[in-house]
Motif scaffolding. Structure first.
Motif, PDB file in Angstrom:
ATOM      1  N   ASP A  23       0.842  -1.194   0.000  1.00  0.00           N
ATOM      2  CA  ASP A  23       0.000   0.000   0.000  1.00  0.00           C
ATOM      3  C   ASP A  23       0.882   1.252   0.000  1.00  0.00           C
ATOM      4  O   ASP A  23       1.653   1.484   0.935  1.00  0.00           O
ATOM      5  CB  ASP A  23      -0.901  -0.027   1.241  1.00  0.00           C
ATOM      6  CG  ASP A  23      -1.945   1.063   1.236  1.00  0.00           C
ATOM      7  OD1 ASP A  23      -1.577   2.240   1.037  1.00  0.00           O
ATOM      8  OD2 ASP A  23      -3.124   0.743   1.446  1.00  0.00           O
ATOM      9  N   VAL A  24       0.781   2.045  -1.046  1.00  0.00           N
ATOM     10  CA  VAL A  24       1.613   3.246  -1.194  1.00  0.00           C
ATOM     11  C   VAL A  24       1.385   4.221  -0.035  1.00  0.00           C
ATOM     12  O   VAL A  24       2.332   4.789   0.510  1.00  0.00           O
ATOM     13  CB  VAL A  24       1.339   3.933  -2.551  1.00  0.00           C
ATOM     14  CG1 VAL A  24       2.067   5.265  -2.659  1.00  0.00           C
ATOM     15  CG2 VAL A  24       1.734   3.007  -3.696  1.00  0.00           C
ATOM     16  N   ASP A  25       0.138   4.390   0.375  1.00  0.00           N
ATOM     17  CA  ASP A  25      -0.176   5.327   1.455  1.00  0.00           C
ATOM     18  C   ASP A  25       0.403   4.847   2.783  1.00  0.00           C
ATOM     19  O   ASP A  25       0.919   5.642   3.570  1.00  0.00           O
ATOM     20  CB  ASP A  25      -1.694   5.522   1.562  1.00  0.00           C
ATOM     21  CG  ASP A  25      -2.294   5.964   0.234  1.00  0.00           C
ATOM     22  OD1 ASP A  25      -1.975   7.089  -0.202  1.00  0.00           O
ATOM     23  OD2 ASP A  25      -3.038   5.177  -0.377  1.00  0.00           O
ATOM     24  N   THR A  28       4.184   5.438   2.924  1.00  0.00           N
ATOM     25  CA  THR A  28       4.488   6.815   3.327  1.00  0.00           C
ATOM     26  C   THR A  28       4.362   6.962   4.842  1.00  0.00           C
ATOM     27  O   THR A  28       5.203   7.578   5.490  1.00  0.00           O
ATOM     28  CB  THR A  28       3.543   7.793   2.597  1.00  0.00           C
ATOM     29  OG1 THR A  28       3.740   7.646   1.190  1.00  0.00           O
ATOM     30  CG2 THR A  28       3.810   9.227   2.998  1.00  0.00           C
ATOM     31  N   GLN A  29       3.332   6.373   5.403  1.00  0.00           N
ATOM     32  CA  GLN A  29       3.087   6.455   6.852  1.00  0.00           C
ATOM     33  C   GLN A  29       4.196   5.758   7.646  1.00  0.00           C
ATOM     34  O   GLN A  29       4.553   6.208   8.729  1.00  0.00           O
ATOM     35  CB  GLN A  29       1.729   5.811   7.147  1.00  0.00           C
ATOM     36  CG  GLN A  29       1.249   5.958   8.554  1.00  0.00           C
ATOM     37  CD  GLN A  29      -0.132   5.343   8.737  1.00  0.00           C
ATOM     38  OE1 GLN A  29      -0.947   5.300   7.819  1.00  0.00           O
ATOM     39  NE2 GLN A  29      -0.394   4.851   9.924  1.00  0.00           N
ATOM     40  N   LYS A  32       8.074   7.846   7.828  1.00  0.00           N
ATOM     41  CA  LYS A  32       8.038   9.276   8.171  1.00  0.00           C
ATOM     42  C   LYS A  32       9.430   9.821   8.485  1.00  0.00           C
ATOM     43  O   LYS A  32       9.711  10.987   8.225  1.00  0.00           O
ATOM     44  CB  LYS A  32       7.104   9.509   9.349  1.00  0.00           C
ATOM     45  CG  LYS A  32       5.645   9.399   8.988  1.00  0.00           C
ATOM     46  CD  LYS A  32       4.757   9.667  10.180  1.00  0.00           C
ATOM     47  CE  LYS A  32       3.303   9.508   9.781  1.00  0.00           C
ATOM     48  NZ  LYS A  32       2.408   9.576  10.918  1.00  0.00           N
ATOM     49  N   LYS A  37       7.720   9.950   0.156  1.00  0.00           N
ATOM     50  CA  LYS A  37       6.418  10.136  -0.464  1.00  0.00           C
ATOM     51  C   LYS A  37       6.504   9.712  -1.927  1.00  0.00           C
ATOM     52  O   LYS A  37       7.555   9.794  -2.555  1.00  0.00           O
ATOM     53  CB  LYS A  37       5.944  11.583  -0.345  1.00  0.00           C
ATOM     54  CG  LYS A  37       6.843  12.596  -1.010  1.00  0.00           C
ATOM     55  CD  LYS A  37       6.354  14.018  -0.772  1.00  0.00           C
ATOM     56  CE  LYS A  37       7.333  15.016  -1.370  1.00  0.00           C
ATOM     57  NZ  LYS A  37       6.937  16.385  -1.159  1.00  0.00           N
ATOM     58  N   THR A  43       0.788   6.623  -7.148  1.00  0.00           N
ATOM     59  CA  THR A  43       1.055   7.455  -5.971  1.00  0.00           C
ATOM     60  C   THR A  43       0.080   7.223  -4.825  1.00  0.00           C
ATOM     61  O   THR A  43       0.185   7.864  -3.783  1.00  0.00           O
ATOM     62  CB  THR A  43       1.040   8.950  -6.341  1.00  0.00           C
ATOM     63  OG1 THR A  43      -0.238   9.261  -6.905  1.00  0.00           O
ATOM     64  CG2 THR A  43       2.157   9.288  -7.333  1.00  0.00           C
ATOM     65  N   THR A  44      -0.842   6.299  -4.999  1.00  0.00           N
ATOM     66  CA  THR A  44      -1.786   5.966  -3.936  1.00  0.00           C
ATOM     67  C   THR A  44      -2.356   4.576  -4.183  1.00  0.00           C
ATOM     68  O   THR A  44      -2.338   4.085  -5.314  1.00  0.00           O
ATOM     69  CB  THR A  44      -2.918   7.022  -3.842  1.00  0.00           C
ATOM     70  OG1 THR A  44      -3.677   6.790  -2.655  1.00  0.00           O
ATOM     71  CG2 THR A  44      -3.816   7.024  -5.051  1.00  0.00           C
ATOM     72  N   TRP A  55       9.677   7.294  -5.645  1.00  0.00           N
ATOM     73  CA  TRP A  55       9.680   7.763  -4.260  1.00  0.00           C
ATOM     74  C   TRP A  55      10.658   8.919  -4.131  1.00  0.00           C
ATOM     75  O   TRP A  55      11.720   8.901  -4.747  1.00  0.00           O
ATOM     76  CB  TRP A  55      10.126   6.652  -3.310  1.00  0.00           C
ATOM     77  CG  TRP A  55       9.268   5.438  -3.343  1.00  0.00           C
ATOM     78  CD1 TRP A  55       9.532   4.252  -3.960  1.00  0.00           C
ATOM     79  CD2 TRP A  55       7.994   5.268  -2.719  1.00  0.00           C
ATOM     80  NE1 TRP A  55       8.497   3.368  -3.769  1.00  0.00           N
ATOM     81  CE2 TRP A  55       7.541   3.966  -3.014  1.00  0.00           C
ATOM     82  CE3 TRP A  55       7.190   6.109  -1.946  1.00  0.00           C
ATOM     83  CZ2 TRP A  55       6.333   3.480  -2.551  1.00  0.00           C
ATOM     84  CZ3 TRP A  55       5.978   5.621  -1.484  1.00  0.00           C
ATOM     85  CH2 TRP A  55       5.548   4.330  -1.789  1.00  0.00           C
ATOM     86  N   VAL A 153      -7.884   0.604   6.457  1.00  0.00           N
ATOM     87  CA  VAL A 153      -7.268   1.274   5.328  1.00  0.00           C
ATOM     88  C   VAL A 153      -8.331   1.460   4.257  1.00  0.00           C
ATOM     89  O   VAL A 153      -8.933   0.490   3.802  1.00  0.00           O
ATOM     90  CB  VAL A 153      -6.065   0.459   4.784  1.00  0.00           C
ATOM     91  CG1 VAL A 153      -5.438   1.177   3.605  1.00  0.00           C
ATOM     92  CG2 VAL A 153      -5.053   0.219   5.894  1.00  0.00           C
ATOM     93  N   HIS A 155      -9.365   3.275   0.513  1.00  0.00           N
ATOM     94  CA  HIS A 155      -8.856   3.894  -0.722  1.00  0.00           C
ATOM     95  C   HIS A 155     -10.003   4.350  -1.580  1.00  0.00           C
ATOM     96  O   HIS A 155     -11.024   3.815  -1.637  1.00  0.00           O
ATOM     97  CB  HIS A 155      -7.984   2.917  -1.520  1.00  0.00           C
ATOM     98  CG  HIS A 155      -6.741   2.537  -0.787  1.00  0.00           C
ATOM     99  ND1 HIS A 155      -5.689   3.394  -0.611  1.00  0.00           N
ATOM    100  CD2 HIS A 155      -6.397   1.399  -0.154  1.00  0.00           C
ATOM    101  CE1 HIS A 155      -4.751   2.792   0.085  1.00  0.00           C
ATOM    102  NE2 HIS A 155      -5.164   1.582   0.378  1.00  0.00           N
TER     103      HIS A 155
END
Length: 155
Positions: A23-25, A28-29, A32, A37, A43-44, A55, A153, A155
């Motif tokens: 999962d792209v999101d 990112t999480q 950190k 990103k 991108t999502t 990235w 999650v 989307h």
């Protein structure tokens, strides 16, 4: 070529672990610390076979971009991504998920080759290999925390 391998047992289904890892999101999480990103390609959402993602992150105080492509997808047990463009000479990252003891054993295998020939080999020994190991372990522990939580999650 150094190989970094990390195993993390997660008290969650193999499907949940697999989907969180691609999962792209969530990526990112869970990164950190390096301000990672997705800035190009997918991108999502969930990565699929053939997907490409670029990235952007800060490593060693330097903003960098890296493009990776998902080359293998065996849902929900394994996927592989390779670097297409970036700071490494090359890398292959295999993400494996094994159902075990009412949970999932998540295994990361990250094989890479540093740029700059002999200087890159020295960098591996001095700091890069331990830096990459810490990065992979940190992300695995963050994925474990999310997978074992009630976080949904969407989307």
């Amino acid at each position: 070529m150094p190989l970094i391998e990390h195993q993390e047992f997660i008290k969650a289904s193999v499907e949940r672990c697999f989907d969180l890892a691609r999962d792209v999101d969530i990526h990112t999480q869970t990164t950190k610390g390096t301000k990672e990103k997705a800035v190009g390609g997918v991108t999502t959402g969930l990565l699929l076979a053939g997907d490409v993602v670029t990235w952007e992150a800060v490593h060693f105080g330097i903003r960098q971009r890296l493009t990776a492509k998902v080359t293998i997808m065996n849902e929900p047990y394994l996927f592989e991504d390779i670097m297409v463009k970036g700071a490494f000479h090359s890398f292959t990252h295999v993400h494996e998920f094994i159902e075990k003891d009412n949970g999932t054993l998540m295994i990361d295998r990250f094989r890479y080759k540093s740029p700059f020939g002999p200087i890159g080999v020295i960098a591996d020994k001095l700091f890069l290999q331990s830096y990459m190991k810490n990065f992979i372990v940190s992300r695995a522990k963050a994925l474990k925390q999310i997978a074992e939580s009630e976080q949904q999650v969407v989307h």
